[in-house]
Design a protein around this motif. Structure first.
Motif, mmCIF file in Angstrom:
data_model
loop_
_atom_site.group_PDB
_atom_site.id
_atom_site.type_symbol
_atom_site.label_atom_id
_atom_site.label_comp_id
_atom_site.label_asym_id
_atom_site.label_seq_id
_atom_site.Cartn_x
_atom_site.Cartn_y
_atom_site.Cartn_z
ATOM 1 N N UNK A 57 0.841 -1.193 0.000
ATOM 2 C CA UNK A 57 0.000 0.000 0.000
ATOM 3 C C UNK A 57 0.873 1.239 0.000
ATOM 4 N N UNK A 58 0.265 2.381 -0.219
ATOM 5 C CA UNK A 58 0.991 3.643 -0.325
ATOM 6 C C UNK A 58 1.848 3.897 0.916
ATOM 7 N N UNK A 59 3.077 4.341 0.675
ATOM 8 C CA UNK A 59 3.975 4.698 1.769
ATOM 9 C C UNK A 59 4.649 3.534 2.442
ATOM 10 N N UNK A 60 4.336 2.307 2.039
ATOM 11 C CA UNK A 60 4.854 1.122 2.713
ATOM 12 C C UNK A 60 5.904 0.424 1.853
ATOM 13 N N UNK A 83 13.941 2.332 -9.076
ATOM 14 C CA UNK A 83 12.800 3.101 -9.566
ATOM 15 C C UNK A 83 11.949 3.651 -8.422
ATOM 16 N N UNK A 84 11.918 2.942 -7.296
ATOM 17 C CA UNK A 84 11.161 3.439 -6.140
ATOM 18 C C UNK A 84 11.779 4.709 -5.566
ATOM 19 N N UNK A 85 13.070 4.942 -5.820
ATOM 20 C CA UNK A 85 13.697 6.178 -5.342
ATOM 21 C C UNK A 85 13.173 7.397 -6.086
ATOM 22 N N UNK A 86 12.368 7.168 -7.141
ATOM 23 C CA UNK A 86 11.775 8.262 -7.913
ATOM 24 C C UNK A 86 10.246 8.229 -7.832
ATOM 25 N N UNK A 90 5.889 10.198 -1.562
ATOM 26 C CA UNK A 90 7.059 10.713 -0.837
ATOM 27 C C UNK A 90 7.557 9.741 0.226
ATOM 28 N N UNK A 91 6.631 9.108 0.960
ATOM 29 C CA UNK A 91 7.042 8.167 2.004
ATOM 30 C C UNK A 91 7.766 6.980 1.424
ATOM 31 N N UNK A 92 7.229 6.424 0.358
ATOM 32 C CA UNK A 92 7.863 5.283 -0.306
ATOM 33 C C UNK A 92 9.202 5.685 -0.900
ATOM 34 N N UNK A 93 9.250 6.868 -1.477
ATOM 35 C CA UNK A 93 10.487 7.358 -2.084
ATOM 36 C C UNK A 93 11.602 7.490 -1.050
ATOM 37 N N UNK A 94 11.304 8.071 0.089
ATOM 38 C CA UNK A 94 12.327 8.267 1.116
ATOM 39 C C UNK A 94 12.792 6.933 1.703
ATOM 40 N N UNK A 95 11.878 5.994 1.897
ATOM 41 C CA UNK A 95 12.268 4.674 2.404
ATOM 42 C C UNK A 95 13.170 3.954 1.400
ATOM 43 N N UNK A 96 12.828 4.079 0.128
ATOM 44 C CA UNK A 96 13.634 3.440 -0.910
ATOM 45 C C UNK A 96 15.034 4.045 -0.971
#
Length: 337
Positions: A57-60, A83-86, A90-96
């Motif tokens: 789900x979003x952010x996870x 690709x998740x770094x882009x 925002x939450x998923x991007x920062x975790x990646x």
């Protein structure tokens, strides 16, 4: 634009021109503009069928699920992480990005080279080395029973960095997925190998961008490079000669005697001058260009590899193939051995 202007003739501008972005403010603006182009979840799912298992789900971000994917299919797993770094999320991007930084580590069983760092205070016994007399250390040598000799004096001075490394990343075409992962892991392997030597990082396509000006590598360098490489989107064409000229401009600023360029590219030039004369000029500056060869597009593999090998040979450098992101650390070790 005037007659005779290189831009008017379709030729690349010199390294100090508009196509070489080296001013820190201009680099930040370019990265902000390019970072605004993020990937929606639907786009990521289309490119990576494994996304729902890794990010339900979003952010996870399920790090164990991603780790399992990297173990079973390294290219797919690392490509997805890159690709998740882009991601637009925002939450998923920062975790990646945090996880990508953690993965860009020194390979097990290898030791970082020492003695290749920034200037450091050291004790020396050469009175003509331009150092300052260290009175405490000198007195510790004396017995007090004789007049001190020149050999009894101990000096403390700055020891200059012995090596400088310049990483140059091909960001032409679609630099995403496995190719972005390869760039991140190459930067990580280089940073951990050289400890705190002088380091510069550039990226190029039809333009060349100075992502990190030449200076001592330090704690936090890998995280900074992950962010900058992830923010960068690059472009469609490739000007190898411009990239090498801009890189050599940076190499001239190095304090170190040893200067090594690591060029990560598939060797396919689509615009600009022939890069071989520029590569040949590097030897006169005491610079070696090592080429980490990426797989070229279908039909251009032979030409791309030949160009990569020729660039390395022209400057007295080495060539190593990088077939997948997992080859990055070994390739860095091979060319710098």
């Amino acid at each position: 634009m005037t007659p005779g202007d290189p831009a008017a003739a379709g030729q690349p501008l010199p390294s100090g021109g508009k196509r070489a972005v080296t001013d820190p403010g201009e680099v930040q603006k370019l990265l902000r503009d390019q970072a605004s182009r993020t990937s929606a979840r639907s786009e990521l799912t289309y490119r990576h069928p494994d996304l729902p298992a890794v990010s339900p789900e979003a952010g996870m971000l399920d790090e164990q699920a991603l780790s399992d994917l990297v173990h079973t299919d390294p290219e797919a797993g690392l490509g997805l992480l890159a690709d998740l770094t882009r991601a637009a999320d925002a939450g998923l991007r920062e975790r990646a990005r945090r996880l990508a930084t953690l993965l860009a580590v020194r390979p097990r069983g290898t030791e970082a080279e020492r003695g290749l760092g920034r200037p450091a205070l050291a004790l020396v016994t050469d009175p003509y080395a331009g150092a300052d007399l260290d009175l405490d250390a000198t007195l510790n040598r004396l017995t007090g029973l004789h007049r001190p000799h020149l050999d009894d004096l101990v000096f403390r001075g700055w020891r200059r960095s012995e090596s400088a490394y310049l990483l140059v990343v091909d960001s032409s075409g679609s630099v995403a997925g496995p190719r972005l992962a390869t760039a991140v892991l190459t930067a990580g392997a280089l940073c951990h190998r050289i400890v705190d030597a002088e380091l510069a990082v550039l990226a190029f396509w039809s333009r060349t961008v100075l992502l990190r000006p030449l200076g001592p590598a330090a704690a936090g360098t890998v995280a900074q490079l992950v962010d900058r490489l992830a923010d960068l989107r690059g472009g469609g064409t490739t000007d190898l000669a411009l990239a090498l000229r801009t890189t050599l401009d940076q190499a001239r600023l190095a304090r170190a005697a040893r200067r090594d360029v690591l060029l990560l590219t598939d060797g396919v030039r689509t615009e600009g001058d022939d890069p071989l004369p520029v590569a040949a000029s590097a030897a006169g500056l005491g610079v070696r260009i090592h080429v980490l060869g990426l797989k070229a597009p279908t039909g251009e593999e032979e030409t791309g590899e030949a160009t990569c090998r020729a660039i390395a040979s022209a400057s007295g450098g080495r060539y190593a193939a990088v077939g997948s992101p997992l080859d990055a650390a070994a390739a860095v070790s091979a060319v710098l051995a």
